[in-house]
Design a protein around this motif. Structure first.
Motif, mmCIF file in Angstrom:
data_model
loop_
_atom_site.group_PDB
_atom_site.id
_atom_site.type_symbol
_atom_site.label_atom_id
_atom_site.label_comp_id
_atom_site.label_asym_id
_atom_site.label_seq_id
_atom_site.Cartn_x
_atom_site.Cartn_y
_atom_site.Cartn_z
ATOM 1 N N ALA A 117 0.767 -1.359 0.063
ATOM 2 C CA ALA A 117 0.210 0.021 0.180
ATOM 3 C C ALA A 117 0.720 1.146 -0.012
ATOM 4 O O ALA A 117 1.800 1.347 0.985
ATOM 5 N N ALA A 118 0.440 2.308 -0.886
ATOM 6 C CA ALA A 118 1.338 3.589 -0.738
ATOM 7 C C ALA A 118 1.076 4.245 0.279
ATOM 8 O O ALA A 118 -0.102 4.169 1.044
ATOM 9 N N ALA A 119 2.219 4.911 0.831
ATOM 10 C CA ALA A 119 1.977 5.750 2.279
ATOM 11 C C ALA A 119 0.824 6.769 2.318
ATOM 12 O O ALA A 119 0.598 6.999 3.191
ATOM 13 N N GLY A 120 0.364 7.299 0.944
ATOM 14 C CA GLY A 120 -0.517 8.231 1.205
ATOM 15 C C GLY A 120 -2.011 7.676 1.429
ATOM 16 O O GLY A 120 -3.006 8.454 1.388
ATOM 17 N N GLU A 121 -2.167 6.246 1.316
ATOM 18 C CA GLU A 121 -3.599 5.590 1.296
ATOM 19 C C GLU A 121 -4.049 6.117 2.855
ATOM 20 O O GLU A 121 -3.326 5.697 3.833
ATOM 21 N N VAL A 122 -5.403 6.166 2.866
ATOM 22 C CA VAL A 122 -5.806 6.407 4.050
ATOM 23 C C VAL A 122 -5.996 4.919 4.866
ATOM 24 O O VAL A 122 -6.299 3.895 4.263
ATOM 25 N N TRP A 123 -5.183 4.857 5.997
ATOM 26 C CA TRP A 123 -5.260 3.507 6.844
ATOM 27 C C TRP A 123 -6.640 2.842 7.047
ATOM 28 O O TRP A 123 -6.480 1.688 6.658
ATOM 29 N N HIS A 124 -7.648 3.373 7.194
ATOM 30 C CA HIS A 124 -8.702 2.425 7.373
ATOM 31 C C HIS A 124 -9.331 2.110 6.000
ATOM 32 O O HIS A 124 -9.848 0.935 5.995
ATOM 33 N N GLN A 125 -8.956 2.890 4.925
ATOM 34 C CA GLN A 125 -9.546 2.252 3.422
ATOM 35 C C GLN A 125 -8.695 0.914 3.226
ATOM 36 O O GLN A 125 -9.177 -0.095 2.659
ATOM 37 N N LEU A 126 -7.501 0.927 3.682
ATOM 38 C CA LEU A 126 -6.664 -0.094 3.512
ATOM 39 C C LEU A 126 -7.214 -1.321 4.122
ATOM 40 O O LEU A 126 -7.327 -2.438 3.749
ATOM 41 N N VAL A 127 -7.604 -1.100 5.241
ATOM 42 C CA VAL A 127 -8.304 -2.174 6.300
ATOM 43 C C VAL A 127 -9.494 -2.623 5.637
ATOM 44 O O VAL A 127 -9.648 -3.881 5.757
ATOM 45 N N GLU A 128 -10.423 -1.743 5.252
ATOM 46 C CA GLU A 128 -11.734 -2.214 4.440
ATOM 47 C C GLU A 128 -11.515 -3.082 3.131
ATOM 48 O O GLU A 128 -12.015 -4.033 3.077
ATOM 49 N N TYR A 129 -10.183 -2.497 2.430
ATOM 50 C CA TYR A 129 -9.934 -3.286 1.400
ATOM 51 C C TYR A 129 -9.351 -4.841 1.615
ATOM 52 O O TYR A 129 -10.183 -5.852 1.143
ATOM 53 N N CYS A 130 -8.793 -4.946 2.707
ATOM 54 C CA CYS A 130 -8.433 -6.279 3.217
ATOM 55 C C CYS A 130 -9.489 -7.038 3.743
ATOM 56 O O CYS A 130 -9.593 -8.350 3.537
ATOM 57 N N LEU A 131 -10.601 -6.393 4.409
ATOM 58 C CA LEU A 131 -11.805 -7.096 4.872
ATOM 59 C C LEU A 131 -12.572 -7.448 3.884
ATOM 60 O O LEU A 131 -13.036 -8.792 3.617
ATOM 61 N N GLN A 132 -12.618 -6.973 2.719
ATOM 62 C CA GLN A 132 -13.655 -7.130 1.590
ATOM 63 C C GLN A 132 -12.858 -8.358 0.790
ATOM 64 O O GLN A 132 -13.594 -9.157 0.338
ATOM 65 N N HIS A 133 -11.270 -8.472 0.736
ATOM 66 C CA HIS A 133 -10.937 -9.724 -0.008
ATOM 67 C C HIS A 133 -10.540 -10.811 1.010
ATOM 68 O O HIS A 133 -9.920 -11.627 0.334
ATOM 69 N N ASN A 134 -10.818 -10.643 2.133
ATOM 70 C CA ASN A 134 -10.632 -11.623 3.180
ATOM 71 C C ASN A 134 -8.909 -11.720 3.382
ATOM 72 O O ASN A 134 -8.620 -13.004 3.333
ATOM 73 N N TYR A 135 -8.287 -10.902 3.381
ATOM 74 C CA TYR A 135 -6.863 -10.752 3.811
ATOM 75 C C TYR A 135 -6.888 -10.561 5.185
ATOM 76 O O TYR A 135 -7.010 -9.426 5.646
ATOM 77 N N ALA A 136 -6.430 -11.551 6.251
ATOM 78 C CA ALA A 136 -6.554 -11.374 7.549
ATOM 79 C C ALA A 136 -5.206 -10.745 8.232
ATOM 80 O O ALA A 136 -4.166 -11.046 7.804
ATOM 81 N N GLY A 137 -5.416 -9.930 9.255
ATOM 82 C CA GLY A 137 -4.336 -9.561 9.994
ATOM 83 C C GLY A 137 -4.494 -7.947 10.310
ATOM 84 O O GLY A 137 -4.199 -7.637 11.485
ATOM 85 N N LEU A 138 -5.246 -7.333 9.703
ATOM 86 C CA LEU A 138 -5.342 -5.698 10.194
ATOM 87 C C LEU A 138 -6.612 -5.595 10.814
ATOM 88 O O LEU A 138 -7.011 -4.487 11.287
ATOM 89 N N GLU A 139 -7.675 -6.401 10.945
ATOM 90 C CA GLU A 139 -8.825 -6.246 11.363
ATOM 91 C C GLU A 139 -8.925 -5.383 12.887
ATOM 92 O O GLU A 139 -9.613 -4.547 13.130
ATOM 93 N N ASN A 140 -7.918 -5.845 13.592
ATOM 94 C CA ASN A 140 -8.023 -5.302 14.917
ATOM 95 C C ASN A 140 -7.335 -3.826 14.919
ATOM 96 O O ASN A 140 -7.592 -3.043 15.918
ATOM 97 N N LEU A 141 -6.981 -3.498 13.844
ATOM 98 C CA LEU A 141 -6.624 -2.050 13.628
ATOM 99 C C LEU A 141 -7.427 -1.166 12.810
ATOM 100 O O LEU A 141 -7.021 -0.299 12.300
ATOM 101 N N SER A 142 -8.818 -1.721 12.730
ATOM 102 C CA SER A 142 -9.648 -0.985 12.126
ATOM 103 C C SER A 142 -9.634 0.582 12.727
ATOM 104 O O SER A 142 -9.865 0.644 14.104
#
Ligand code: EPU
Length: 339
Positions: free
Chosen positions: A89-114
């Protein structure tokens, strides 16, 4: 790419402090960043001030310098193996948008950092953490640009020297690199982390039977929204102080005086004490002076009720530091970057 003068930083810091930058520009490609760094101002040896989401910064005066806002975008899976997806992820991406992207694709690990405010680039800088997980647990590598010599360097997990809200970028390499992107290793099969008591309670309330990363994210979001003020509604920068760590000997004597003192045991026979408790005991929970205040629901968060200046927030934080030190002999350390 335009260079602005006397540019208002108020919309660009979550504390909503009115401060101006003498010079300001944003960059959305590495080439733009490099050409900015090749302007006379920087070639003369001046240091840039890099701004991401502005969620961990307190401006105490106008910035007599050049602020560069990191607007690099892009999220992609760059590799995978049997266990992990490697998500860059590029540095200027909003953190929570990255978390949401990972939730949508079932990439696990960032959920506690929502719902942590801020951008991706700041996440390794201070090893962001919440509800039992820190960035270091999901970090693979990052790429950064050397400010003076303009070369790209990849940093591994070990090279980042992560600690509690710490990394090499806040210590020996402070101001030397600009983080461009971060790659996370996210699990194909989730390993749930519900060790933080509040998550378990929230999941029970939600009557979850088959646990998923989406449920954990929902629980974390509900907990955060119940006690942490939304920076869009009320200016703040999350936890203003770190939770202090004290020796076993200091802990034992404090516990004799304050039998209900909460604590977590951490390695090397040290004890971490919630700063929120220390601040509450000193009577600051909900305290307000002018427009600077201590959040009534989570006193570790200082807030701007509207027109507080950075200096007023600092003054309030100093009152809190002094009171906690007088009462408990513990010196609170500020987590937020003061400029
Ligand atoms: N507490 C009180 N009074 C209060 C609130 C809390 O005494 O009004 C005590 C309680 O003993 C409670 C303990 O503080 O059990 C911990 O509170 P909480 O779970 O809210 O977490 P925290 O230690 O205050 C840290 C992080 C937060 C993170 C939470 C959850 C730091 C500096 N802060 O806060 O991170 O969201 O844990 O993991 O470590 C941030 O860095 O900006 C941030 C919000």
């Amino acid at each position: 790419m335009q260079i602005h003068e006397n540019f208002s930083l108020k919309p660009l810091n979550t504390f909503a402090i009115a401060a101006k930058a003498r010079f300001f520009a944003s960059f959305s490609s590495v080439e733009e960043l490099q050409s900015l760094l090749n302007t006379k101002y920087f070639l003369d040896g001046n240091q840039p001030i890099i701004l991401g989401g502005g969620s961990n910064i307190l401006f105490t005066k106008d910035v007599d310098g050049f602020v560069l806002k990191n607007d690099l975008r892009g999220i992609s899976v760059v590799a995978e193996d049997d266990v992990f997806y490697y998500v860059k992820a590029a540095a200027g991406e909003v953190w929570h948008q990255l978390v949401e992207y990972c939730l949508q694709h079932n990439y696990a690990g960032l959920e506690n950092l929502s719902l942590i405010p801020g951008n991706v680039g700041a996440s390794p800088m201070q090893n962001i953490g919440a509800y039992g997980v820190e960035i270091k647990d999901v970090f693979h590598e990052l790429e950064a640009l050397h400010v003076k010599e303009h070369y790209l360097r990849t940093f591994t997990l070990t090279e980042c020297a992560f600690g509690y809200r710490e990394s090499i970028f806040k210590k020996t390499l402070k101001n030397q690199f600009i983080i461009l992107n971060v790659t996370f290793k996210l699990r194909k099969a989730p390993v749930f982390n519900t060790s933080y008591g509040a998550i378990e309670q929230e999941l029970n309330k939600m009557r979850v039977t088959t646990l998923s990363i989406q449920h954990i994210a929902q629980a974390v979001i509900q907990i955060r929204q119940s006690k942490l003020p939304d920076p869009k509604v009320m200016g703040n920068a999350g936890s203003f102080f770190k939770n202090p760590t004290i020796s076993a000997a200091s802990f034992v004597s404090l516990q004799q005086l304050w039998p209900t003192i909460p604590f977590y045991e951490v390695p090397q026979q040290l004890y971490k004490i919630p700063a929120a408790w220390l601040i509450e005991q000193c009577g600051f929970k909900g305290y307000r002076k002018g427009d600077a205040g201590c959040n009534p629901l989570q006193p570790l968060v200082l807030v701007n009720y509207g027109a507080a200046s950075g200096a007023e927030i600092i003054a309030l934080s100093q009152m809190i530091i002094d009171a906690v030190q007088n009462r408990f002999g513990i010196v609170l350390e500020r987590e937020v970057n003061i400029l």
